[in-house]
Design a protein around this motif. Structure first.
Motif, PDB file in Angstrom:
ATOM      1  N   PRO A  81       0.742  -1.180  -0.149  1.00 31.66           N
ATOM      2  CA  PRO A  81      -0.002  -0.099  -0.075  1.00 31.66           C
ATOM      3  C   PRO A  81       0.916   1.166   0.097  1.00 31.66           C
ATOM      4  O   PRO A  81       0.367   2.413  -0.748  1.00 31.66           O
ATOM      5  CB  PRO A  81      -0.865  -0.322   1.240  1.00 31.66           C
ATOM      6  N   ALA A  82       2.010   1.186   0.930  1.00 31.49           N
ATOM      7  CA  ALA A  82       2.671   2.446   0.770  1.00 31.49           C
ATOM      8  C   ALA A  82       3.588   2.596  -0.578  1.00 31.49           C
ATOM      9  O   ALA A  82       3.657   3.750  -0.911  1.00 31.49           O
ATOM     10  CB  ALA A  82       3.800   2.380   1.839  1.00 31.49           C
ATOM     11  N   ARG A  83       3.845   1.457  -1.135  1.00 38.92           N
ATOM     12  CA  ARG A  83       4.346   1.758  -2.462  1.00 38.92           C
ATOM     13  C   ARG A  83       3.783   2.088  -3.580  1.00 38.92           C
ATOM     14  O   ARG A  83       3.867   2.971  -4.456  1.00 38.92           O
ATOM     15  CB  ARG A  83       5.009   0.331  -3.039  1.00 38.92           C
ATOM     16  N   ILE A  84       2.187   1.763  -3.522  1.00 33.73           N
ATOM     17  CA  ILE A  84       1.209   2.169  -4.436  1.00 33.73           C
ATOM     18  C   ILE A  84       0.943   3.732  -4.361  1.00 33.73           C
ATOM     19  O   ILE A  84       0.940   4.543  -5.197  1.00 33.73           O
ATOM     20  CB  ILE A  84       0.009   1.295  -4.171  1.00 33.73           C
ATOM     21  N   TYR A 125       4.140   9.377 -10.109  1.00 40.45           N
ATOM     22  CA  TYR A 125       3.980   9.239 -11.707  1.00 40.45           C
ATOM     23  C   TYR A 125       2.536   9.712 -12.002  1.00 40.45           C
ATOM     24  O   TYR A 125       1.895   9.644 -13.302  1.00 40.45           O
ATOM     25  CB  TYR A 125       4.261   7.845 -12.243  1.00 40.45           C
ATOM     26  N   ASP A 126       1.880  10.309 -10.965  1.00 37.90           N
ATOM     27  CA  ASP A 126       0.377  10.991 -11.429  1.00 37.90           C
ATOM     28  C   ASP A 126      -0.461   9.535 -11.941  1.00 37.90           C
ATOM     29  O   ASP A 126      -1.204   9.914 -13.094  1.00 37.90           O
ATOM     30  CB  ASP A 126       0.373  12.147 -12.419  1.00 37.90           C
ATOM     31  N   LEU A 127      -0.492   8.612 -11.332  1.00 36.60           N
ATOM     32  CA  LEU A 127      -1.473   7.455 -11.783  1.00 36.60           C
ATOM     33  C   LEU A 127      -2.307   7.023 -10.728  1.00 36.60           C
ATOM     34  O   LEU A 127      -2.355   7.619  -9.649  1.00 36.60           O
ATOM     35  CB  LEU A 127      -0.242   6.141 -11.983  1.00 36.60           C
ATOM     36  N   SER A 128      -3.324   6.290 -11.304  1.00 36.92           N
ATOM     37  CA  SER A 128      -4.555   5.953 -10.293  1.00 36.92           C
ATOM     38  C   SER A 128      -3.639   4.590  -9.735  1.00 36.92           C
ATOM     39  O   SER A 128      -2.625   4.286 -10.032  1.00 36.92           O
ATOM     40  CB  SER A 128      -5.612   5.140 -11.305  1.00 36.92           C
TER      41      SER A 128
END
Length: 219
Positions: free
Chosen positions: A134-137, A144-147
């Protein structure tokens, strides 16, 4: 702060391994090599820089692709080298670049099987940086401005590539605790905490020969 130690850092994607390496290098006043290794290896080998970008920690099993990409190879005349798949050439070039950099003095090297390349260097410590998913996500999504879903997919793909690359080219298993001097979860201690822990390990390692010699002389 000074050191005579070479620090290699393998890392899960999004765990802050690169940032940890950069902070360590700043503290010690030494260089941190990450993607810089690619340009150094390209210059030393004569291979096109694009090859190193395309193959960076990404093994390929496509022999046809290797043959097509081999047209980029420059200035190597031996038949054994010419016939070698391009991904092997790229790895060997990085392998030699890592060893050459290490002979020049203490530094931090991130990824690219540096722990394997420097297995014969006694003044080396090998670190694995990881973190909870979760922390990496959260980190990758923000960076990277990703979902969250796309960030998770990118993490899984990148980690798979790094693991495959490391396990394919070395005799070690990527991420397995026994293969490293130290593994650190940055979710637990943070990046600054990881830096402090590694610096303490380096201090203890560098003091150990002195202590052993003192104990020997006291006998």
């Amino acid at each position: 702060m000074k050191t005579s130690t070479i620090i290699t850092i393998a890392r899960e994607f999004g765990s802050g391994g690169k940032e940890t390496g950069q902070l360590l290098a700043e503290d010690y006043g030494i260089k941190c090599y990450d993607k810089e290794l690619l340009s150094i290896a390209a210059k030393e080998s004569g291979l096109a820089p694009e090859l190193f970008e395309n193959h960076d920690e990404k093994p390929t099993s496509s022999f046809l692709y290797s043959l097509v990409m081999d047209t980029y190879s420059l200035g190597y005349g031996s038949s054994a080298y010419v016939d070698m798949p391009i991904n092997h050439k790229v790895f060997l070039a990085q392998f030699e670049a890592i060893k050459k950099i290490a002979t020049e003095g203490p530094c931090v090297i991130v990824g690219r099987c540096a722990d394997y390349a420097l297995a014969d260097f006694p003044n080396c410590v090998n670190i694995f940086i990881h973190a909870d998913l979760p922390a990496r996500i959260e980190r990758i999504a923000k960076l990277y401005d990703l979902s969250e879903d796309k960030a998770k997919d990118l993490i899984k793909k990148t980690d798979k590539n790094r693991e495959s690359y490391h396990n394919y080219y070395s005799n070690k298993k990527w991420g397995e605790a026994g293969e490293y001097d130290l593994t650190i979860n940055t979710t637990t201690v943070g990046i600054s905490g990881a830096v402090k822990i590694i610096e303490e390990l380096v201090r203890l390692k560098e003091e150990m020969p002195v202590k052993e010699e003192t104990e020997k002389n006291a006998e």
